[in-house]
Design an enzyme around this catalytic site. Structure first.
Site, PDB file in Angstrom:
ATOM      1  CE  LYS A 294      -3.475   2.877   0.519  1.00 12.45           C
ATOM      2  NZ  LYS A 294      -4.376   3.045   0.069  1.00 12.45           N
TER       3      LYS A 294
ATOM      4  CB  CYS B 132      -2.978   9.222  -3.630  1.00 15.23           C
ATOM      5  SG  CYS B 132      -4.876   9.235  -2.309  1.00 15.23           S
TER       6      CYS B 132
HETATM    7  C1  SIN Z   1      -6.848   5.674  -0.978  1.00 17.69           C
HETATM    8  O1  SIN Z   1      -5.110   5.171  -0.081  1.00 17.69           O
HETATM    9  O2  SIN Z   1      -7.990   6.920  -1.257  1.00 17.69           O
HETATM   10  C2  SIN Z   1      -6.401   5.549  -2.660  1.00 17.69           C
HETATM   11  C3  SIN Z   1      -4.824   5.879  -2.983  1.00 17.69           C
HETATM   12  C4  SIN Z   1      -4.696   6.205  -4.631  1.00 17.69           C
HETATM   13  O3  SIN Z   1      -5.246   5.576  -5.030  1.00 17.69           O
HETATM   14  O4  SIN Z   1      -3.449   6.265  -4.518  1.00 17.69           O
END
Ligand code: SIN
Length: 338
Positions: A65, A150
């Site tokens: 992540k 993001c």
């Molecule tokens: C998120 O954590 O909101 C998504 C991250 C991303 O789309 O880069």
């Protein structure tokens, strides 16, 4: 009975059955992957258990992540919803923090024995540079995807929609960063924007770009409740899944055409079958990431989609991804019909 005999005869006469199983291995920045499929950062890759599931799956690599320097609880829930045609999310970079993923790389990823990538999404440019300075010394991380896209941080723009800012980020990163690195881009929708971004990317020694992040700031509505389905940002969130495939294919294709050959394109968006993966590779993808489908189906999706991809390649007589990568045909026929 007759059809059984015909089927048998067809099978016996089909020389493709004698062909070895197609090879779906690839490499990213010279790092070998025995399977071109792996997860999209964000999908099933936040906790140690999720990362271990990926390492033990049929995926050719795995990526964590997107990390910020410190742990983040992320946006309020509900923040991830599946629909018939895809997903909407606004996780808000909920993640375990840089030290957590670095420890995973050092203590676990080595034993798990599959290329482990990290995704970096600092809340500021300085944060990104700090994390990259540390990663510049870390052999256990195969490569880094710098997330410039993001869409879910209230008050913060998607960096890669700001061309000047993107240039500034890359300029500072490449002053010192020499290890395998790529950027995760948002979808673009205008040819001039593809060209402008490609021009910037081509001026740096990037190894790959990942196309695409979710389509930012979509809105999904629950008709019974006459309400949005996720809580953050008044219901606005990143759209993924089936719905985004035409956009992701277009982004893979356009960047494959515009980028210098040293920059590989990794396809991401709307992949839930071997055919979808095939289409991404046909557009030029070096490897293919899976997000929404992984969330829905779990890590076993890599096994199923790899088998479907191999079966399709066998049917078409292709032995390796290089046999068809980037070889998308365009229509030059005389115009007929409507
Ligand atoms: C998120 O954590 O909101 C998504 C991250 C991303 O789309 O880069």
């Amino acid at each position: 009975m007759l059809s059984v005999i015909i089927t048998t005869l067809n099978f016996q006469g089909n020389s493709k059955l004698d062909m070895p199983s197609p090879d779906i291995s690839t490499q990213i920045a010279g790092i070998p992957l025995d399977n071109c499929l792996y997860n999209a950062s964000g999908a099933w890759c936040t906790s140690e258990q999720e990362l271990t599931d990926l390492a033990q799956s049929a995926a050719g690599a795995y990526i964590a992540k997107s990390t910020t320097i410190a742990y983040r609880a992320g946006n309020p829930k509900p923040r991830y919803v599946e629909t018939d045609w895809g997903t909407i999310n606004s996780m808000g970079l909920a993640n375990g923090g840089f030290d957590f993923y670095l420890s995973f790389a050092r203590e676990k990823a080595q034993q798990l024995g599959k290329p482990f990538f990290m995704s970096v999404a600092g809340l500021t440019l300085e944060n990104n540079l700090d994390m990259l300075r540390r990663l510049a010394q870390v052999d256990e991380v195969a490569g880094v995807e710098l997330n410039l896209s993001c869409p879910n941080l209230p008050g913060k723009p998607q960096t890669a929609y700001d061309f000047q800012r993107t240039e500034e980020v890359l300029h500072k990163v490449f002053k010192f960063y020499k290890r395998p690195i790529g950027v995760k881009l948002p979808p673009y929708f205008d040819i001039i924007h593809f060209e402008r971004m490609a021009e910037i990317l081509n001026s740096y020694p990037l190894q790959f770009v990942t196309c695409i992040n979710s389509i930012g700031n979509g809105l999904v509505i629950d008709i019974d409740k006459e309400a949005v389905v996720i809580k953050p940002k008044g219901g606005f969130g990143g759209i993924g899944g089936d719905f985004v495939k035409p956009t992701s294919l277009a982004n893979v294709r356009k960047f494959y055409e515009l980028l210098k050959p040293e920059i590989q394109v990794i396809g991401c968006g709307g992949v839930k079958s071997g055919q979808d993966a095939f289409e991404h590779i046909l557009c030029g993808a070096q490897a293919v990431q899976i997000g929404s489908c992984l969330m829905k189906e779990g890590a076993s999706c890599f096994d199923r989609i790899s088998s479907e991809l191999r079966a399709l390649m066998l049917e078409k007589g292709y032995q390796s991804l290089d046999d068809f990568r980037g070889k998308l045909k365009v229509n030059t026929d005389e115009e007929k019909g409507y």
